[in-house]
Design a protein around this motif. Sequence first.
Motif, PDB file in Angstrom:
ATOM      1  N   UNK A   1      69.910  26.425 -15.979  1.00 14.11           N
ATOM      2  CA  UNK A   1      69.458  25.223 -16.687  1.00 14.11           C
ATOM      3  C   UNK A   1      70.470  24.091 -16.541  1.00 14.11           C
ATOM      4  N   UNK A   2      71.741  24.416 -16.627  1.00 13.62           N
ATOM      5  CA  UNK A   2      72.782  23.394 -16.470  1.00 13.62           C
ATOM      6  C   UNK A   2      72.744  22.800 -15.060  1.00 13.62           C
ATOM      7  N   UNK A   3      72.515  23.662 -14.072  1.00 15.57           N
ATOM      8  CA  UNK A   3      72.452  23.171 -12.689  1.00 15.57           C
ATOM      9  C   UNK A   3      71.229  22.289 -12.474  1.00 15.57           C
ATOM     10  N   UNK A   4      70.106  22.669 -13.053  1.00 13.06           N
ATOM     11  CA  UNK A   4      68.895  21.847 -12.941  1.00 13.06           C
ATOM     12  C   UNK A   4      69.130  20.496 -13.621  1.00 13.06           C
ATOM     13  N   UNK A   5      69.787  20.514 -14.774  1.00 11.35           N
ATOM     14  CA  UNK A   5      70.119  19.257 -15.459  1.00 11.35           C
ATOM     15  C   UNK A   5      71.044  18.394 -14.601  1.00 11.35           C
ATOM     16  N   UNK A   6      71.971  19.052 -13.909  1.00  8.88           N
ATOM     17  CA  UNK A   6      72.877  18.321 -13.019  1.00  8.88           C
ATOM     18  C   UNK A   6      72.099  17.655 -11.886  1.00  8.88           C
ATOM     19  N   UNK A   7      71.119  18.374 -11.324  1.00  9.41           N
ATOM     20  CA  UNK A   7      70.275  17.809 -10.269  1.00  9.41           C
ATOM     21  C   UNK A   7      69.510  16.602 -10.801  1.00  9.41           C
ATOM     22  N   UNK A   8      68.915  16.755 -11.979  1.00 10.45           N
ATOM     23  CA  UNK A   8      68.176  15.644 -12.574  1.00 10.45           C
ATOM     24  C   UNK A   8      69.077  14.438 -12.796  1.00 10.45           C
ATOM     25  N   UNK A   9      70.291  14.686 -13.273  1.00 11.32           N
ATOM     26  CA  UNK A   9      71.245  13.596 -13.489  1.00 11.32           C
ATOM     27  C   UNK A   9      71.612  12.890 -12.198  1.00 11.32           C
ATOM     28  N   UNK A  10      71.826  13.647 -11.144  1.00 10.79           N
ATOM     29  CA  UNK A  10      72.164  13.047  -9.848  1.00 10.79           C
ATOM     30  C   UNK A  10      71.023  12.183  -9.326  1.00 10.79           C
ATOM     31  N   UNK A  11      69.808  12.691  -9.444  1.00 12.62           N
ATOM     32  CA  UNK A  11      68.651  11.935  -8.964  1.00 12.62           C
ATOM     33  C   UNK A  11      68.442  10.680  -9.796  1.00 12.62           C
ATOM     34  N   UNK A  12      68.560  10.795 -11.112  1.00 16.01           N
ATOM     35  CA  UNK A  12      68.409   9.617 -11.972  1.00 16.01           C
ATOM     36  C   UNK A  12      69.460   8.561 -11.651  1.00 16.01           C
ATOM     37  N   UNK A  13      70.693   9.003 -11.428  1.00 11.34           N
ATOM     38  CA  UNK A  13      71.773   8.065 -11.086  1.00 11.34           C
ATOM     39  C   UNK A  13      71.475   7.372  -9.761  1.00 11.34           C
ATOM     40  N   UNK A  14      71.024   8.153  -8.784  1.00 11.90           N
ATOM     41  CA  UNK A  14      70.711   7.597  -7.468  1.00 11.90           C
ATOM     42  C   UNK A  14      69.549   6.588  -7.561  1.00 11.90           C
ATOM     43  N   UNK A  15      68.564   6.881  -8.407  1.00  7.47           N
ATOM     44  CA  UNK A  15      67.420   5.980  -8.556  1.00  7.47           C
ATOM     45  C   UNK A  15      67.844   4.667  -9.201  1.00  7.47           C
ATOM     46  N   UNK A  16      68.793   4.701 -10.110  1.00  4.82           N
ATOM     47  CA  UNK A  16      69.269   3.475 -10.753  1.00  4.82           C
ATOM     48  C   UNK A  16      70.044   2.597  -9.776  1.00  4.82           C
ATOM     49  N   UNK A  17      70.638   3.214  -8.777  1.00  2.29           N
ATOM     50  CA  UNK A  17      71.410   2.473  -7.776  1.00  2.29           C
ATOM     51  C   UNK A  17      70.532   1.802  -6.732  1.00  2.29           C
ATOM     52  N   UNK A  18      69.273   2.202  -6.680  1.00  3.52           N
ATOM     53  CA  UNK A  18      68.346   1.651  -5.672  1.00  3.52           C
ATOM     54  C   UNK A  18      67.984   0.229  -6.045  1.00  3.52           C
TER      55      UNK A  18
END
Length: 112
Positions: A95-112
Amino acid sequence: MPEATVGRRRPIIKSLAFTNAEWAIVERRMTLSGQSFARHGREAILNGQIVVKRIAFDPSKLGAELARIGNNINQVARMANTESVATADDVRAVRAMVSEIQGLIEKAMKEV
Protein backbone atom coordinates in the motif's frame (compact mmCIF):
# COMPACT_ATOMS: atom_id res chain seq x y z
CA MET A 1 -38.07 28.71 -36.59
CA PRO A 2 -38.71 31.99 -34.71
CA GLU A 3 -40.89 34.49 -36.53
CA ALA A 4 -38.10 37.11 -36.79
CA THR A 5 -35.83 34.75 -38.74
CA VAL A 6 -38.30 33.77 -41.47
CA GLY A 7 -37.05 34.93 -44.85
CA ARG A 8 -33.60 35.89 -43.60
CA ARG A 9 -30.54 34.83 -45.56
CA ARG A 10 -29.05 33.56 -42.31
CA PRO A 11 -31.99 32.28 -40.26
CA ILE A 12 -30.00 30.84 -37.34
CA ILE A 13 -29.22 33.35 -34.59
CA LYS A 14 -26.86 32.64 -31.69
CA SER A 15 -25.76 34.92 -28.87
CA LEU A 16 -22.49 35.30 -26.97
CA ALA A 17 -21.51 36.69 -23.59
CA PHE A 18 -18.19 38.46 -22.91
CA THR A 19 -16.36 39.87 -19.93
CA ASN A 20 -15.38 43.53 -20.23
CA ALA A 21 -11.80 42.53 -20.98
CA GLU A 22 -12.86 40.05 -23.67
CA TRP A 23 -15.18 42.59 -25.28
CA ALA A 24 -12.35 45.16 -25.40
CA ILE A 25 -10.26 42.65 -27.35
CA VAL A 26 -13.15 41.89 -29.72
CA GLU A 27 -13.81 45.60 -30.32
CA ARG A 28 -10.13 46.22 -31.05
CA ARG A 29 -10.03 43.35 -33.54
CA MET A 30 -13.26 44.49 -35.22
CA THR A 31 -11.86 48.01 -35.56
CA LEU A 32 -8.63 46.72 -37.05
CA SER A 33 -10.47 44.47 -39.49
CA GLY A 34 -13.13 47.07 -40.35
CA GLN A 35 -15.84 44.44 -39.90
CA SER A 36 -19.14 44.48 -38.04
CA PHE A 37 -19.53 42.19 -35.06
CA ALA A 38 -21.67 39.76 -37.06
CA ARG A 39 -19.20 39.52 -39.92
CA HIS A 40 -16.15 39.42 -37.68
CA GLY A 41 -17.68 36.69 -35.52
CA ARG A 42 -18.79 34.66 -38.51
CA GLU A 43 -15.34 34.94 -40.13
CA ALA A 44 -13.58 34.01 -36.91
CA ILE A 45 -15.78 30.99 -36.33
CA LEU A 46 -15.85 29.73 -39.92
CA ASN A 47 -12.31 30.56 -41.02
CA GLY A 48 -10.41 31.12 -37.80
CA GLN A 49 -7.86 28.74 -36.48
CA ILE A 50 -8.69 27.04 -33.21
CA VAL A 51 -5.62 26.07 -31.23
CA VAL A 52 -6.04 23.04 -29.02
CA LYS A 53 -3.32 22.51 -26.49
CA ARG A 54 -2.97 18.90 -25.57
CA ILE A 55 -0.46 18.25 -22.86
CA ALA A 56 0.57 14.65 -22.74
CA PHE A 57 1.90 13.02 -19.63
CA ASP A 58 5.25 11.37 -20.33
CA PRO A 59 5.75 8.46 -17.94
CA SER A 60 9.26 7.77 -19.29
CA LYS A 61 10.60 10.45 -16.95
CA LEU A 62 9.39 8.33 -14.06
CA GLY A 63 10.49 5.05 -15.61
CA ALA A 64 13.33 4.19 -13.23
CA GLU A 65 11.36 5.05 -10.09
CA LEU A 66 8.25 3.23 -11.29
CA ALA A 67 10.33 0.18 -12.27
CA ARG A 68 11.98 0.07 -8.83
CA ILE A 69 8.65 0.27 -7.02
CA GLY A 70 7.08 -2.25 -9.41
CA ASN A 71 9.92 -4.71 -8.77
CA ASN A 72 9.41 -4.36 -5.01
CA ILE A 73 5.67 -4.99 -5.38
CA ASN A 74 6.41 -8.04 -7.56
CA GLN A 75 8.77 -9.43 -4.91
CA VAL A 76 6.09 -9.12 -2.23
CA ALA A 77 3.51 -10.71 -4.57
CA ARG A 78 5.87 -13.57 -5.48
CA MET A 79 6.56 -14.27 -1.79
CA ALA A 80 2.84 -14.21 -0.98
CA ASN A 81 2.12 -16.61 -3.85
CA THR A 82 4.86 -19.10 -2.93
CA GLU A 83 4.06 -19.05 0.80
CA SER A 84 0.29 -18.72 0.20
CA VAL A 85 0.15 -15.99 2.81
CA ALA A 86 0.81 -12.28 3.02
CA THR A 87 1.56 -10.66 6.35
CA ALA A 88 0.03 -7.39 7.50
CA ASP A 89 3.47 -5.83 7.07
CA ASP A 90 3.57 -7.03 3.45
CA VAL A 91 0.16 -5.49 2.75
CA ARG A 92 1.20 -2.22 4.41
CA ALA A 93 4.41 -2.17 2.37
CA VAL A 94 2.54 -2.69 -0.91
CA ARG A 95 0.00 0.00 0.00
CA ALA A 96 2.83 2.40 0.81
CA MET A 97 4.47 1.65 -2.54
CA VAL A 98 1.20 2.20 -4.41
CA SER A 99 0.79 5.51 -2.56
CA GLU A 100 4.33 6.42 -3.58
CA ILE A 101 3.47 5.70 -7.23
CA GLN A 102 0.35 7.84 -6.98
CA GLY A 103 2.37 10.65 -5.43
CA LEU A 104 4.98 10.52 -8.18
CA ILE A 105 2.34 10.61 -10.90
CA GLU A 106 0.44 13.46 -9.25
CA LYS A 107 3.67 15.45 -8.89
CA ALA A 108 4.58 14.81 -12.52
CA MET A 109 1.09 15.89 -13.67
CA LYS A 110 1.38 19.18 -11.77
CA GLU A 111 4.67 19.89 -13.54
CA VAL A 112 3.06 19.52 -16.97
